[in-house]
Design an enzyme around this catalytic site. Structure first.
Site, PDB file in Angstrom:
ATOM      1  N   GLU A 265       0.838  -1.205   0.000  1.00 59.51           N
ATOM      2  CA  GLU A 265       0.000   0.000   0.000  1.00 59.51           C
ATOM      3  C   GLU A 265       0.864   1.243   0.000  1.00 59.51           C
ATOM      4  O   GLU A 265       0.596   2.231  -0.687  1.00 59.51           O
ATOM      5  CB  GLU A 265      -0.921   0.008   1.232  1.00 59.51           C
ATOM      6  CG  GLU A 265      -1.967   1.113   1.240  1.00 59.51           C
ATOM      7  CD  GLU A 265      -1.529   2.431   1.888  1.00 59.51           C
ATOM      8  OE1 GLU A 265      -2.284   3.410   1.836  1.00 59.51           O
ATOM      9  OE2 GLU A 265      -0.402   2.489   2.437  1.00 59.51           O
TER      10      GLU A 265
ATOM     11  N   SER B 243     -28.574  22.526 -16.186  1.00 61.37           N
ATOM     12  CA  SER B 243     -29.902  21.903 -16.240  1.00 61.37           C
ATOM     13  C   SER B 243     -29.870  20.391 -16.500  1.00 61.37           C
ATOM     14  O   SER B 243     -30.692  19.671 -15.934  1.00 61.37           O
ATOM     15  CB  SER B 243     -30.794  22.632 -17.250  1.00 61.37           C
ATOM     16  OG  SER B 243     -30.325  22.400 -18.559  1.00 61.37           O
TER      17      SER B 243
ATOM     18  N   HIS C 280     -15.100   6.920 -11.480  1.00 63.88           N
ATOM     19  CA  HIS C 280     -16.266   7.328 -10.696  1.00 63.88           C
ATOM     20  C   HIS C 280     -16.558   8.798 -10.974  1.00 63.88           C
ATOM     21  O   HIS C 280     -15.661   9.627 -10.903  1.00 63.88           O
ATOM     22  CB  HIS C 280     -15.998   7.114  -9.202  1.00 63.88           C
ATOM     23  CG  HIS C 280     -17.248   6.889  -8.405  1.00 63.88           C
ATOM     24  ND1 HIS C 280     -18.244   7.826  -8.315  1.00 63.88           N
ATOM     25  CD2 HIS C 280     -17.678   5.824  -7.676  1.00 63.88           C
ATOM     26  CE1 HIS C 280     -19.230   7.344  -7.551  1.00 63.88           C
ATOM     27  NE2 HIS C 280     -18.907   6.120  -7.161  1.00 63.88           N
TER      28      HIS C 280
HETATM   29 ZN   LIG Z   1      -1.310   3.138   5.822  1.00 61.13          ZN
END
Ligand SMILES: [Zn+2]
Length: 739
Positions: free
Chosen positions: A395, A629, A686
Site C-alpha cells: 500500500e 440543467s 467514478h
Molecule cells: Zn497506511
C-alpha cells in the site's frame, strides 16, 4: 421520578432503557432478525480484546516489513496462519510488481559553504526497535535516478498557489533545485508541480512548526518529530493511476503484459529526496535573495529566504528498480445463503519501517474482527453472505497490492462485492468515516450504537461535538449541532479503497479513529510499538472501538435481509455538490471581474512597494454561465425513483423477501462510472469521487466538472456536466424497474 426508585429498580430501568435502545430497528432487518442481529453483535463484542490487539501490534511491528522485504513475507505468513487457525479459508495471492529501493543517496551543499546531509535517523534506547537492521533508508519511492547540481529555491509547501506567488516576485525555478515543506497536500504533488515548473530536483523537509518542537515535545520525550526524523513516502503520481506502474488496468500476474518503465505515466522525471529539519536548516539558512512572505515562515530559528542566490546543492540519487512479490492475504468465511455476495474488509500489512501505527493498528483491529467472526462460526453461526478479510501488501509505495487484486478480479468483484470496508492507521479520538453515500444511514446506526471509551457517549455524538466545535463559522457550528445523522465524508485517496470505489464502482467505506493521537512518527523508524503504546492508543481501547465499528458494519452488510442502501442520501448529497459547484462558479465570476478591473486600472502596481520587484498578475478569462440543467433534471428523476424505491425496500423487509432487490442494490454504484473515465486519467472512472489532480489525497467531488472549472476549462466543464448527468440518469434508469 428516578429519586423514588431503589438502586435495584433503578438498575433495572437502566438495563431496560439500554435494551430498548439497542433493539430499535436496524436498517435492512425485520424486527425479529434485528433482535437476533443485536444479540450477535453483543457476542461479537465480547470476543474482542484490547490486550490481544496490543499483542498483535507488538508482534507484527517487531521488525521492518516493507514491500519486497523478508519481513513483509513473514508478516503475510503470520496473518495467513492466524486466519487459518481461526477457521477462515485463507490463501496468499501474489503479484510481481516494480519497487525501487535506494542504492545511492547524497545531498550536499557546495556553496557558499559546504555541508553534507546526514540522511539518517538515530536509534534511541527508549525505542526498542529503532536500531534494527533491514530498515529502508530515508527516501521517496519513485524518485527518478539523477545527479543534479543547482541553485536552491525555497517554495513553501510547493503547491500551485506558491508558484503563483513566486511568479509575482519574479522568481523562476527553471534549472533550479527546490526545497518544499511537507504538509498541506499529498507529498507527490510537490515534486510534480516543481517538475511542471522546470525544476531539476526536489527536496522535501519536515518543518518543526508542522510536526516538530513547535507542535509539542519531541521523541522520545514526547510524540513529535525530533530533529532527525524523516517522513519516507511514495511520490508516484497516483492521481493518474495507482498500483504497479507497469500494469495499469490489469493485475500484475506473472504473465501480464508490462509497460517499459519509461512509458509509465505516473512516474516523475526528477530526483526527489525527503530530509529532516536537522539537514534542512543549514540549506535554508544559506539562502539569500528575497525574504519569504510571512505566511511561509516555519519554526526554525532563521530568517526564511527564498533564493535563488549563492546557495548551491548537489543531489545524487540512484535506485535499484527491481521486481518484487506483493503478498495479499485473503481469508474467506463462506455465506450460508448467498455465498456469491461478498462483504469485503481490508487493511494493508506493509509498512515503510515497523509501522506500529501505519498500518498495524488498523490491521490488528481487522484481525480481531476475523478472530471473533471465526469464533462465532465455531458455535454453529454462519453469515448469510460471504465475509472476506484482506491484508494488502504494497500500500505504501502506491496502493499496489489492493489495486492489482482489484484489477485482476474486476469482473468477479463487480458481480459479487456488496461493499468494501477499509481501515488503516488508527488511534485515540474521534470517528472518521467516509464512503459511498447510499450507506450513510447504515453507518449512522452503527456509529450511534457504539460507545466511546473515554466519554461514554456514542462515537457519533462524540464526532458531532468535535465537528461543531471545530466548524469555521457560527452557521456551520449550528448545522453540526442540529445534525441528527452522521454525514459520510467523500473519499479521495490515500488508502486501499481507491481501486474498489473509483476504478470499479464497489460501494466503499473508510473507517478509523484519531484526532487525539497526533505526533511526528509518520513513515519514520519511530512509528514503533514503543511510540504507539505511549502516545497513540494507550491501552488499545480505540483498537477495540474500531473493531466494533467496522465489525458491526460488516456483520450488518453480511446478514441484512434487504441490504441497507438508501439512495435518497446519495441523491441529496449530489444535490449538495451541484449547489456547491454553481455557487463556486458564481464566486469565481465575481472575483474574476473585480480582479481584472484591478489589473486593468493599475491598482496592483500602485499598491506595491516600488523598491521591490513586483510583477502584476495577468488578467484571466471571464467566467461564463454554464448550463447545469442536465444535472438538475437527472437529479429530479433520481429523486423520484429513490423515494419510490424506499417504499419497495420497506415492504420487502416487512414481507421478509428481498426478491431480486439485493444484487441490484449493491451493483447500483457501478452505474456512476463513466465509461471514458476522467479527462487525462481514464483509470479513475467514478463521476462523484476522485483524488484531486493537484491535491492528491484530498477529494474532488464531481471531479470532472469541478477540476475543469478550477482549471478554467469552460468547454470541458460543460461536457463533464453532460457526462455526470448521463451517469445519474443511468443510475435512475437502473433502479427504476425495481422501485
Ligand atoms: Zn497506511
Amino acid at each position: 421520578m428516578v429519586k423514588n426508585l431503589t438502586a435495584a429498580a433503578l438498575s433495572l430501568v437502566l438495563i431496560n432503557a439500554d435494551l430498548s435502545a439497542q433493539t430499535k430497528s436496524i436498517s435492512g432487518f425485520n424486527e425479529k432478525n434485528a433482535a437476533t442481529q443485536v444479540a450477535l453483535e453483543n457476542r461479537f463484542d465480547q470476543l474482542l480484546s484490547a490486550v490481544a490487539i496490543g499483542n498483535t501490534i507488538k508482534e507484527l511491528s517487531a521488525y521492518p516489513h516493507a514491500l519486497g522485504s523478508t519481513g513483509s513475507k513473514k508478516v503475510a505468513e503470520q496473518v495467513l496462519a492466524k486466519f487459518k487457525e481461526w477457521g477462515l479459508d485463507a490463501k496468499i495471492e501474489t503479484y510481481q510488481v516494480l519497487f525501487p529501493t535506494p542504492k545511492t543517496r547524497l545531498l550536499e551543499m557546495t556553496a557558499p559553504t559546504t555541508f553534507k546531509a546526514l540522511l539518517k535517523e538515530p536509534a534511541y534506547k527508549e525505542d526498542a526497535t529503532s536500531g534494527q537492521p533491514d530498515q529502508l533508508p530515508t527516501y521517496n519511492a519513485w524518485s527518478a535516478d539523477g545527479d543534479v547540481n543547482g541553485q536552491l529555491v525555497f517554495v513553501n509547501y510547493g503547491l500551485p498557489e506558491d508558484y503563483e506567488q513566486l511568479d509575482a516576485l519574479g522568481i523562476d525555478v527553471k534549472g533550479k533545485i527546490v526545497i518544499a515543506k511537507y504538509g498541506r497536500s499529498w507529498r507527490g504533488i510537490k515534486p510534480k508541480v516543481a517538475q511542471e515548473h522546470g525544476a531539476i530536483g526536489c527536496i522535501i523537509y519536515s518543518d518543526p512548526k508542522d510536526d516538530g518542537y513547535a507542535a509539542g515535545e519531541v521523541y522520545p520525550k514526547g510524540a513529535y518529530k525530533n530533529e532527525h526524523g524523516v517522513q519516507r513516502g511514495s511520490i508516484m503520481d497516483m492521481v493518474v493511476y495507482p498500483g504497479d506502474p507497469l500494469t495499469p488496468n490489469v493485475g500484475a500476474t506473472d504473465n501480464a503484459k508490462r509497460l517499459d518503465r519509461s512509458q509509465a505515466e505516473n512516474l516523475l522525471k526528477i530526483p526527489v529526496m525527503p530530509i529532516s529539519y536537522h539537514d534542512a536548516q543549514p540549506l535554508l539558512a544559506a539562502l539569500d535573495g528575497a525574504i519569504a512572505p510571512a505566511a511561509w515562515n516555519g519554526g526554525l530559528p532563521i530568517t526564511y529566504h527564498i533564493g535563488p542566490g549563492k546557495a548551491v546543492v548537489h543531489l545524487k540519487l540512484a535506485f535499484d528498480w527491481k521486481m518484487v512479490p506483493a503478498y495479499n492475504v485473503i481469508g474467506m468465511i463462506k455465506g450460508s445463503e448467498a455465498p456469491d455476495e461478498w462483504v469485503i474488509r481490508g487493511n494493508h500489512h506493509d509498512a515503510w519501517v515497523n509501522g506500529a501505527n501505519d498500518p498495524i493498528s488498523g490491521l490488528a483491529a481487522l484481525m480481531e474482527e476475523a478472530k471473533a467472526v471465526g469464533a462465532l462460526t465455531k458455535t454453529g453461526w454462519k453469515p448469510r453472505r460471504t465475509m472476506v478479510f484482506c491484508a494488502w501488501d504494497g500500500e505504501e509505495p502506491g496502493l499496489i497490492g489492493s489495486t492489482e487484486w482489484v484489477e485482476d478480479h474486476a469482473a468477479e468483484l463487480q458481480q459479487k462485492a456488496v461493499v468494501y470496508i477499509n481501515s488503516d492507521a488508527n488511534g485515540r479520538g474521534f470517528l472518521g468515516a467516509g464512503g459511498s453515500h447510499a450507506l450513510e444511514t447504515m453507518m449512522y446506526e452503527v456509529a450511534g450504537s457504539i460507545t466511546d471509551p473515554q466519554t461514554n457517549v456514542s462515537v457519533f455524538e462524540r464526532q458531532r461535538s468535535a465537528k461543531a466545535i471545530n466548524a469555521a463559522t457560527p452557521k456551520a457550528k449550528k448545522e453540526e449541532m442540529t445534525k441528527k445523522e452522521l454525514t459520510l465524508g467523500a473519499l479521495g485517496s490515500g488508502s486501499d479503497y481507491s481501486s474498489f470505489l473509483q476504478h470499479i464502482g464497489i460501494p466503499s467505506l473508510n473507517l478509523g479513529f484519531g484526532g487525539e493521537s497526533s505526533g511526528g512518527e509518520y513513515h519514520s523508524i519511530y512509528d514503533s510499538y514503543d511510540h504507539y503504546s505511549r502516545f497513540k492508543d494507550p491501552g488499545f481501547h480505540y483498537g477495540v472501538v474500531l473493531a466494533k465499528t467496522a465489525g458491526h458494519a460488516a456483520l450488518r452488510m453480511a446478514n441484512a435481509d434487504v441490504l441497507p442502501f438508501d439512495f435518497r442520501s446519495l441523491q441529496k448529497t449530489i444535490e449538495g455538490y451541484v449547489a456547491n459547484l454553481t455557487s463556486q462558479l458564481d464566486q469565481m465570476r465575481e472575483s474574476t471581474t473585480v480582479e481584472n478591473q484591478l489589473i486593468k486600472e493599475n491598482y496592483y502596481t500602485l499598491a506595491s512597494d516600488p523598491t521591490k520587484f513586483f510583477k502584476a498578475p495577468v488578467a484571466k478569462s471571464e467566467v461564463p454561465y454554464l448550463d447545469f440543467s442536465p444535472l438538475q433534471n437527472a437529479l429530479f428523476a433520481l429523486g423520484n425513483t429513490t423515494v419510490q424505491l424506499r417504499q419497495t425496500w420497506e415492504k420487502a423487509i416487512e414481507n421478509g423477501t428481498a426478491g431480486k432487490l439485493n444484487p441490484v442494490l449493491y451493483r447500483a454504484e457501478q452505474q456512476l462510472l463513466s465509461p471514458e473515465g476522467l479527462p487525462r486519467r481514464s483509470w479513475y472512472r467514478h463521476t462523484l469521487y476522485a483524488p484531486g489532480f493537484y491535491t492528491g489525497y484530498g477529494v474532488k467531488t464531481m471531479p470532472g466538472i469541478r477540476e475543469a472549472i478550477e482549471q478554467r476549462e469552460w468547454k470541458e466543464a460543460q461536457q463533464q456536466i453532460v457526462v455526470d448527468a448521463a451517469a445519474i440518469n443511468r443510475l435512475a434508469a437502473y433502479l427504476d424497474p425495481v422501485k
